[in-house]
Structure formats: structure tokens, C-alpha cells
Design an enzyme around this catalytic site. Structure first.
Site, PDB file in Angstrom:
ATOM      1  N   CYS A   1      -4.945   1.537   6.470  1.00  0.00           N
ATOM      2  CA  CYS A   1      -5.045   3.082   6.455  1.00  0.00           C
ATOM      3  C   CYS A   1      -6.362   3.479   5.540  1.00  0.00           C
ATOM      4  O   CYS A   1      -6.388   4.829   5.476  1.00  0.00           O
ATOM      5  CB  CYS A   1      -3.804   3.551   5.780  1.00  0.00           C
ATOM      6  SG  CYS A   1      -3.664   3.219   3.764  1.00  0.00           S
TER       7      CYS A   1
ATOM      8  N   CYS B   1      -8.670  -5.565  -9.058  1.00  0.00           N
ATOM      9  CA  CYS B   1      -7.979  -4.484 -10.364  1.00  0.00           C
ATOM     10  C   CYS B   1      -7.850  -3.227  -9.387  1.00  0.00           C
ATOM     11  O   CYS B   1      -8.539  -2.589  -8.620  1.00  0.00           O
ATOM     12  CB  CYS B   1      -9.363  -4.181 -11.166  1.00  0.00           C
ATOM     13  SG  CYS B   1      -9.041  -3.164 -12.690  1.00  0.00           S
TER      14      CYS B   1
ATOM     15  N   CYS C   1       0.464   3.176   3.451  1.00  0.00           N
ATOM     16  CA  CYS C   1       0.986   2.873   4.838  1.00  0.00           C
ATOM     17  C   CYS C   1       2.066   1.708   4.628  1.00  0.00           C
ATOM     18  O   CYS C   1       2.652   1.246   5.817  1.00  0.00           O
ATOM     19  CB  CYS C   1      -0.219   2.313   5.630  1.00  0.00           C
ATOM     20  SG  CYS C   1      -0.826   0.860   4.926  1.00  0.00           S
TER      21      CYS C   1
ATOM     22  N   CYS D   1      -7.602  -0.669   1.668  1.00  0.00           N
ATOM     23  CA  CYS D   1      -6.251  -1.191   2.759  1.00  0.00           C
ATOM     24  C   CYS D   1      -7.069  -1.024   4.011  1.00  0.00           C
ATOM     25  O   CYS D   1      -7.700  -0.140   4.336  1.00  0.00           O
ATOM     26  CB  CYS D   1      -5.157  -0.138   2.450  1.00  0.00           C
ATOM     27  SG  CYS D   1      -3.804  -0.691   3.766  1.00  0.00           S
TER      28      CYS D   1
ATOM     29  N   CYS E   1       0.982  -1.020   0.266  1.00  0.00           N
ATOM     30  CA  CYS E   1      -0.018  -0.041   0.061  1.00  0.00           C
ATOM     31  C   CYS E   1       0.933   1.189   0.147  1.00  0.00           C
ATOM     32  O   CYS E   1       1.924   1.222   0.824  1.00  0.00           O
ATOM     33  CB  CYS E   1      -0.830   0.145   1.035  1.00  0.00           C
ATOM     34  SG  CYS E   1      -2.014   1.527   1.280  1.00  0.00           S
TER      35      CYS E   1
END
Length: 167
Positions: A135, A155, A86, A132, A83
Site C-alpha cells: 500500500c 524502527c 492494508c 509497505c 500493516c
């Protein structure tokens, strides 16, 4: 061909229809127990300063990058996609495949608890948004039209990812 252009425009300009309602179960397709994931809390100004405008637009405002343009769309190195908000591990390169959608696609996440799924009813479509879990950054969407073994297609916007190459 015109319908493909129309759908692409909707996807490019669209933002997710995630709900801010207090009834999270009505909006969440897959709820992660809160004790499993520690949430990151920052002000919107802190996020903007840390991410920059483009990543902020995608991760925090549910934006989408144009298809076939992202940094990781044709990326083939071995490693882990994390991510960009984060640093949480999200997808492995061995789960990445060419879906023809124009965005990096994966058939499975590193761990289902790393991804939060929300019902997205924007633009007259019912989709499943993925975020995510750590975060709450917008990643993209997941669809049930992927390859075996999972049949899923995560996707994902390249701008919501960073890549950690395998040593």
C-alpha cells in the site's frame, strides 16, 4: 544530553524526504519488481476516512509518533505485526527486540519483498525509509545497527501496525 534531545526532536517532527521523481532507481535502495506486489490505489480522501487522522499522518504523510509512546513499543505477545493500511504481514514477534530507540524494533521482516526501501535525505541525514510494498504506507526507517543474525534495526511506528496474535 542536549544532542540526544535535538536528534529526537528532528526525528519526531521530521517527515521523510522520499522523492517523487520519475527516476525511481536513484531514490530506491531496494526495488521490488512490480509483478511481485499488487499495489493498492486509493484517493487521499479514501485513505483519510479509512485510517483516521493519526494513522493517515504517519502512513500517508510520512509522520512519526513520539518515542516511547506507541502501542507496540513494549508489546510482548506472540504473533505477527501487519500493516495498518492494508493488512500485509510485515514482522513476526520473534524478530522484535528492545533497541532503546523508543519505537518497536525488529531485526528482520517476514519477507523482504513486503518492505520497500527508499533513500531519505531529509534534515541533513541520509537514512533508509521503509514502506509497505503493498500500500506504500510509511512504516519508519531501517538502520544497520541491529543485533545478529541480520545486523538490521527496522524502527517502526506503532501507528503503522496492527497485531495478529498467534493462536
Amino acid at each position: 544530553m542536549r544532542w540526544m534531545v535535538f536528534i529526537s526532536l528532528i526525528i519526531i517532527t521530521g517527515s521523510c524526504g522520499w522523492s517523487q521523481s520519475s527516476d525511481a532507481k536513484a531514490d530506491t535502495a531496494y526495488q521490488i519488481p512490480s509483478e511481485m506486489v499488487q499495489q493498492i490505489k486509493k484517493t487521499e480522501q479514501e485513505w483519510l476516512e479509512e485510517l483516521g487522522e493519526e494513522r493517515y499522518r504517519i502512513l500517508r504523510q510520512c509522520g512519526t509518533e513520539p518515542p516511547f509512546t506507541g502501542k507496540y513499543y513494549k508489546h510482548i505477545a506472540k504473533g505477527t505485526y501487519i500493516c495498518a493500511g492494508c493488512g500485509s504481514d510485515l514482522f513476526r514477534s520473534d524478530a522484535k527486540y528492545e533497541s532503546g530507540s523508543g519505537w518497536p524494533s525488529f531485526f528482520e521482516a517476514v519477507d523482504k519483498t513486503k518492505i520497500k526501501e527508499l533513500r531519505d535525505a531529509s534534515y541533513g541525514m541520509i537514512r533508509t525509509e521503509i514502506r509497505c510494498a503493498h500500500c506504500d504506507g510509511h512504516l519508519g526507517h531501517v538502520f544497520p545497527d541491529g543485533p545478529k543474525p541480520t545486523g538490521l534495526r527496522y524502527c517502526v511506528n506503532s501507528a503503522s501496525l496492527e497485531f495478529r496474535e498467534e493462536e
